[in-house]
Design a protein around this motif. Sequence first.
Motif, PDB file in Angstrom:
ATOM      1  N   MET A 152      -0.889   8.039   7.161  1.00 15.09           N
ATOM      2  CA  MET A 152      -1.185   6.857   6.353  1.00 15.09           C
ATOM      3  C   MET A 152       0.004   6.532   5.447  1.00 15.09           C
ATOM      4  O   MET A 152       0.567   7.427   4.838  1.00 15.09           O
ATOM      5  N   TYR A 153       0.390   5.269   5.428  1.00 15.37           N
ATOM      6  CA  TYR A 153       1.483   4.833   4.549  1.00 15.37           C
ATOM      7  C   TYR A 153       0.879   4.187   3.306  1.00 15.37           C
ATOM      8  O   TYR A 153      -0.102   3.443   3.400  1.00 15.37           O
ATOM      9  N   LYS A 154       1.475   4.469   2.161  1.00 14.67           N
ATOM     10  CA  LYS A 154       1.044   3.838   0.906  1.00 14.67           C
ATOM     11  C   LYS A 154       2.126   2.859   0.482  1.00 14.67           C
ATOM     12  O   LYS A 154       3.267   3.250   0.264  1.00 14.67           O
ATOM     13  N   VAL A 155       1.747   1.595   0.368  1.00 14.30           N
ATOM     14  CA  VAL A 155       2.677   0.579  -0.113  1.00 14.30           C
ATOM     15  C   VAL A 155       2.120   0.092  -1.440  1.00 14.30           C
ATOM     16  O   VAL A 155       0.941  -0.269  -1.521  1.00 14.30           O
ATOM     17  N   PHE A 156       2.954   0.087  -2.483  1.00 16.74           N
ATOM     18  CA  PHE A 156       2.442  -0.353  -3.782  1.00 16.74           C
ATOM     19  C   PHE A 156       2.825  -1.800  -4.053  1.00 16.74           C
ATOM     20  O   PHE A 156       3.967  -2.203  -3.866  1.00 16.74           O
ATOM     21  N   VAL A 157       1.834  -2.567  -4.459  1.00 19.75           N
ATOM     22  CA  VAL A 157       2.028  -3.970  -4.831  1.00 19.75           C
ATOM     23  C   VAL A 157       1.582  -4.067  -6.282  1.00 19.75           C
ATOM     24  O   VAL A 157       0.404  -3.866  -6.576  1.00 19.75           O
ATOM     25  N   ASN A 158       2.542  -4.315  -7.188  1.00 20.92           N
ATOM     26  CA  ASN A 158       2.166  -4.377  -8.600  1.00 20.92           C
ATOM     27  C   ASN A 158       1.497  -3.076  -9.045  1.00 20.92           C
ATOM     28  O   ASN A 158       0.537  -3.092  -9.813  1.00 20.92           O
TER      29      ASN A 158
END
Length: 202
Positions: free
Chosen positions: A1-7
């Motif tokens: 699983m990839y975690k991409v942070f937006v704000n």
Amino acid sequence: MYKVFVNDKPLFLTSTIEKETDFQLFLLESIDIEQLITKIFNHRIDKAFLYHPDEKQALKILKERIPVAKAGGGLVYNKKGEVLFILRNGKWDLPKGGMDKNEVIEDTAVREVEEETGIKGLKVGRKLQKTYHVFKRNGTYKLKITHWFEMKTSYDGPLVGQAEEGIEQVAWLNKDQIKEALKNSYENIKLLFEEESIGQTL
């Protein structure tokens, strides 16, 4: 699983379908990514999952839909085992920055650490995990992929924050100070400390 942070809010790329509880699940193939990111940016969604049967393919699709900015950074240790932190925009961060044209990512990481902190004599060790976050520049969303490297130095001279990058302070922090600093840091930085073996020592 990839975690991409937006704000600083998580957008997970996943190949598993879970029953929704405190998040929303979207199909990557059919979602308007920009619209979803805008909703997260505007605090209308706190946490989202993007489903695709192949996680690596999911990341590839995301990179095709949002322009990518590559960056390099360092988790730098001194002889006492302290870690080099910078204070920028009122938050504790690790030194990092964008890749120049035709530059090798390892060289980017070293150059950025030196420019942002005034440090010298860096020795690059193992490559750490990459971190992902979406930011907005000139009205366009970009996916920043930061390649992190463990670094060591015996430098004990003055630390000088790069003023034009808005760096207010550069400091060596010990284990207790790191714990405190991470309370006022970014999710990607916390992730580095959580998921690497260094997290075990804190």
